[in-house]
Design an enzyme around this catalytic site. Structure first.
Site, short mmCIF file in Angstrom:
data_model
loop_
_atom_site.label_atom_id
_atom_site.label_comp_id
_atom_site.label_asym_id
_atom_site.label_seq_id
_atom_site.Cartn_x
_atom_site.Cartn_y
_atom_site.Cartn_z
N ASN A 12 0.76 -1.01 -0.19
CA ASN A 12 -0.09 -0.01 0.08
C ASN A 12 0.97 1.09 0.17
O ASN A 12 1.45 1.58 0.90
CB ASN A 12 -0.86 -0.19 1.34
CG ASN A 12 -1.78 1.15 1.31
OD1 ASN A 12 -1.61 2.05 0.61
ND2 ASN A 12 -2.51 1.22 2.25
N ARG A 90 -2.67 -2.17 -3.18
CA ARG A 90 -3.84 -1.09 -2.84
C ARG A 90 -3.70 -0.09 -3.98
O ARG A 90 -2.95 0.74 -3.97
CB ARG A 90 -3.90 -0.93 -1.62
CG ARG A 90 -5.13 0.11 -1.18
CD ARG A 90 -5.22 0.89 -0.05
NE ARG A 90 -6.24 1.49 0.15
CZ ARG A 90 -6.41 2.64 0.91
NH1 ARG A 90 -5.11 2.91 1.58
NH2 ARG A 90 -7.45 3.20 0.91
N HIS A 178 -12.93 2.86 0.36
CA HIS A 178 -12.86 1.84 1.39
C HIS A 178 -13.66 0.60 1.09
O HIS A 178 -14.11 -0.48 1.84
CB HIS A 178 -13.63 2.39 2.79
CG HIS A 178 -12.86 3.19 3.37
ND1 HIS A 178 -13.45 4.46 4.14
CD2 HIS A 178 -11.43 3.53 3.57
CE1 HIS A 178 -12.74 5.30 4.48
NE2 HIS A 178 -11.48 4.72 4.53
N ASN A 209 -9.19 7.18 10.42
CA ASN A 209 -8.89 8.72 10.03
C ASN A 209 -9.69 9.05 8.95
O ASN A 209 -10.23 10.18 8.86
CB ASN A 209 -7.14 8.76 9.70
CG ASN A 209 -6.37 8.60 10.84
OD1 ASN A 209 -6.94 9.49 11.85
ND2 ASN A 209 -5.49 7.90 10.96
N GLY A 210 -9.97 8.19 7.84
CA GLY A 210 -10.81 8.42 7.00
C GLY A 210 -11.94 7.60 7.08
O GLY A 210 -11.76 6.52 7.79
N ARG A 239 -10.77 15.64 7.50
CA ARG A 239 -11.82 16.00 6.34
C ARG A 239 -12.89 16.53 6.91
O ARG A 239 -13.59 15.69 7.82
CB ARG A 239 -11.81 14.93 5.36
CG ARG A 239 -10.24 14.65 4.62
CD ARG A 239 -10.75 13.50 3.85
NE ARG A 239 -9.60 12.60 4.04
CZ ARG A 239 -9.59 11.10 3.71
NH1 ARG A 239 -10.75 10.62 3.23
NH2 ARG A 239 -8.51 10.35 4.01
N ASP A 281 -7.48 13.14 16.33
CA ASP A 281 -7.30 11.72 17.16
C ASP A 281 -8.59 11.46 17.89
O ASP A 281 -8.62 12.28 19.10
CB ASP A 281 -5.98 11.67 17.77
CG ASP A 281 -5.83 10.07 18.05
OD1 ASP A 281 -6.49 9.61 19.03
OD2 ASP A 281 -4.94 9.46 17.70
N GLY A 329 -10.40 2.00 13.14
CA GLY A 329 -9.90 2.03 14.29
C GLY A 329 -11.20 2.71 15.36
O GLY A 329 -10.78 2.29 16.59
N ILE A 330 -11.74 3.48 15.15
CA ILE A 330 -12.70 4.14 15.80
C ILE A 330 -13.80 3.12 15.98
O ILE A 330 -14.38 2.83 16.95
CB ILE A 330 -13.39 5.54 15.42
CG1 ILE A 330 -12.37 6.53 15.44
CG2 ILE A 330 -14.50 5.96 16.39
CD1 ILE A 330 -12.57 7.71 14.63
N GLY A 331 -14.41 2.59 15.01
CA GLY A 331 -15.74 1.68 15.13
C GLY A 331 -15.21 0.44 15.94
O GLY A 331 -16.01 0.04 16.65
N GLU A 332 -13.95 0.04 15.90
CA GLU A 332 -13.54 -1.32 16.47
C GLU A 332 -13.50 -1.04 17.99
O GLU A 332 -13.28 -1.86 18.69
CB GLU A 332 -12.32 -1.78 15.71
CG GLU A 332 -12.64 -2.50 14.51
CD GLU A 332 -11.39 -3.04 13.70
OE1 GLU A 332 -10.35 -3.24 14.34
OE2 GLU A 332 -11.49 -2.73 12.54
N ASN A 333 -12.72 0.38 18.40
CA ASN A 333 -12.19 0.53 19.55
C ASN A 333 -12.94 1.72 20.44
O ASN A 333 -12.52 1.74 21.64
CB ASN A 333 -10.55 0.91 19.33
CG ASN A 333 -9.91 -0.20 18.97
OD1 ASN A 333 -9.93 -1.28 19.25
ND2 ASN A 333 -9.16 0.07 17.71
N GLU A 384 -8.07 -5.22 5.67
CA GLU A 384 -8.16 -4.95 4.17
C GLU A 384 -6.94 -5.72 3.54
O GLU A 384 -6.94 -6.09 2.38
CB GLU A 384 -7.84 -3.44 4.12
CG GLU A 384 -9.21 -2.77 4.31
CD GLU A 384 -8.78 -1.26 4.72
OE1 GLU A 384 -8.31 -0.94 5.50
OE2 GLU A 384 -9.01 -0.36 3.67
P1 ADP Z 1 -6.70 4.90 9.16
O1 ADP Z 1 -8.02 5.37 8.43
O2 ADP Z 1 -5.46 5.97 9.15
O3 ADP Z 1 -6.33 3.46 8.94
P2 ADP Z 1 -7.40 3.79 11.69
O4 ADP Z 1 -8.36 2.83 11.12
O5 ADP Z 1 -6.26 3.06 12.48
O6 ADP Z 1 -7.12 4.83 10.68
O7 ADP Z 1 -8.31 4.54 12.72
C1 ADP Z 1 -7.62 5.78 13.63
C2 ADP Z 1 -8.49 6.41 14.59
O8 ADP Z 1 -9.00 5.30 15.53
C3 ADP Z 1 -7.93 7.54 15.33
O9 ADP Z 1 -8.91 8.49 15.41
C4 ADP Z 1 -7.83 6.79 16.56
O10 ADP Z 1 -8.14 7.99 17.43
C5 ADP Z 1 -8.94 6.01 16.74
N1 ADP Z 1 -8.96 5.03 17.68
C6 ADP Z 1 -8.02 3.92 17.88
N2 ADP Z 1 -8.12 3.56 19.01
C7 ADP Z 1 -9.12 4.17 19.81
C8 ADP Z 1 -9.71 3.81 21.23
N3 ADP Z 1 -9.29 2.93 21.95
N4 ADP Z 1 -10.76 4.69 21.40
C9 ADP Z 1 -11.24 5.71 20.77
N5 ADP Z 1 -10.53 5.66 19.26
C10 ADP Z 1 -9.59 5.00 19.00
#
Ligand code: ADP
Length: 405
Positions: A12, A90, A178, A209-210, A239, A281, A329-333, A384
């Site tokens: 990528n 990618r 995506h 981030n996106g 964005r 973030d 990142g956000i959806g999973e965490n 991905e």
């Molecule tokens: P990219 O689009 O660059 O692949 P990611 O899928 O890694 O990005 O997502 C990054 C985002 O996920 C950031 O905003 C980060 O703060 C958020 N994130 C990661 N871990 C957590 C968490 N534990 N709680 C809330 N947000 C999180």
């Protein structure tokens, strides 16, 4: 020898960085992964991660070519080079031309390059990565996997912008991005929930981030939040997502902003960063909001509002909503973002299971809603890279030339 070359290298390539993963056979976790960063700058370096830990190699100002050549040397040292049977790349934009993953030759690569006008920030770097990889790994198939391909099933009513035909004919339309993630997550959700592959309806929210959300009807994308470019739709790290196009005329006339100023404003200074005045973030914003930071609170509020609004709207492209799936990142965490969004989706009959939701992070997969008659909400960790490797693997059949001695 050919039948032993079952590994797939996934690349990528961005403008100043290059991420890679090496998958052995069909295993879902990478044998070796990493990135080359700050390419072309004095501190450029290659970072390799495997089960044994992390190795950092200085590239001394080297660019993409130096990074890939060094990666090949590392693979050779680890006796992995000869095991590679295909490389998956990618590629962000496939336009209306590339409907599926495609094995590249020089002519097709030129066609991908010609689509750079649709994705000037991404496609040129993606193509550079392919060119360099073909130079150093010329004896295996190179397969382009496009972010846009999954969305080529979106019907005309959903992909057309309401502008005159001449512009629509010139390719100005919704493409969506995506796609590799949305497709992978949709397939996983169907399996996890035991849905009928020919009869289901999902909304996938890929939040990183996106960010983008997609309506999936019977395995096919039927609408998505991103458009001609990845700027439209949800609130993202930097964005803006949706904004009245009239606001751009206003900012140009009233504040004298040029096209480049507006591009930078909406792509790099807006979103969570612009709203909060603090950070792009989500983790930082969650902590700051908990301590009463007004900008962080606003950023979280707008992000959740826009997301819920999109999920509700996308559901209208389905015949039935079986589930809303969170990934990225956000959806999973982030249990907080999910809980707040699901609360807004009460109108669709979804109820958050607080305990299950609070425990769902760090790559876990499962339900975060109360099991009732309404749609489910769940979390699925996206992969991905593995999905790209799988696409590339489909092109590994047939005889393969032998690597140079
Ligand atoms: P990219 O689009 O660059 O692949 P990611 O899928 O890694 O990005 O997502 C990054 C985002 O996920 C950031 O905003 C980060 O703060 C958020 N994130 C990661 N871990 C957590 C968490 N534990 N709680 C809330 N947000 C999180």
């Amino acid at each position: 020898m050919a039948e032993t070359r079952q590994h797939v290298l996934v690349i990528n390539c961005g403008s100043s960085s290059l991420k890679f993963s090496l998958f052995a056979g069909t295993a879902r976790s990478a044998l070796l992964s990493g990135l080359a960063e700050n390419l072309g700058q004095t501190d450029s370096r290659l970072i390799l991660k495997d089960h044994g830990g992390k190795t950092i190699v200085a590239l001394d100002g080297g660019g993409h070519g130096a990074a890939l050549r060094r990666l090949m040397a590392e693979l050779q040292d680890r006796h992995l080079l000869d095991a590679i049977g295909a490389v998956g790349h990618r590629i962000v934009h496939g336009g209306e031309r590339f409907l599926d993953a495609t094995r590249l030759d020089m002519d097709l690569l030129t066609e991908v390059e010609a689509l750079s006008y649709l994705a000037p920030l991404h496609n040129p770097a993606n193509v550079l990565g392919v060119r360099v990889a073909m130079e150093v790994l010329g004896w295996v198939p190179h397969v382009a996997v496009f972010d846009t391909s999954f969305h080529t099933t979106i019907p005309r009513a959903a992909h057309s912008y309401a502008i005159p035909r001449a512009y629509r004919d010139a390719g100005v339309r919704r493409y969506g991005f995506h796609g590799t993630s949305h497709g992978f997550v949709a397939r996983e959700a169907v399996e996890l929930l035991g849905l009928d592959a020919e009869d289901h309806g999902l909304v996938i929210a890929h939040l990183g981030n996106g960010s983008s959300a997609t309506a999936v009807l019977n395995g096919k994308s039927v609408d998505t939040s991103m458009g001609l470019t990845p700027l439209e739709g949800l609130v993202m790290g930097t964005r803006s997502g949706d904004i009245d196009p009239g606001a751009l005329f206003h900012l140009s006339r009233r504040n004298g902003l040029s096209i480049d100023d507006l591009d930078s404003l909406l792509n790099r200074e807006s979103g969570l960063l612009g709203l909060s005045g603090l950070s792009n973030d989500c983790r930082t914003l969650e902590s700051a909001a908990a301590e009463g930071h007004d900008g962080a609170n606003l950023a979280m509020d707008v992000m959740v509002h826009r997301l819920a609004r999109y999920i509700g709207g996308l559901a209208t492209s389905l015949r039935r909503l079986d589930a809303v799936v969170f990934t990225g990142g956000i959806g999973e965490n982030s249990p907080l973002v999910r809980e707040r969004t699901i609360d807004r989706l009460g109108v669709l009959g979804i109820v958050c299971d607080q305990a299950a939701n609070a425990a769902m992070f760090g790559g876990r997969t499962g339900l975060v809603s109360v099991q009732n008659a309404g749609p489910a909400a769940l979390v699925i960790a996206t992969n991905e890279e593995w999905a790209i490797a799988n696409e590339a693997r489909r092109h590994m059949t047939g005889s393969q030339p032998t690597p140079p001695a």
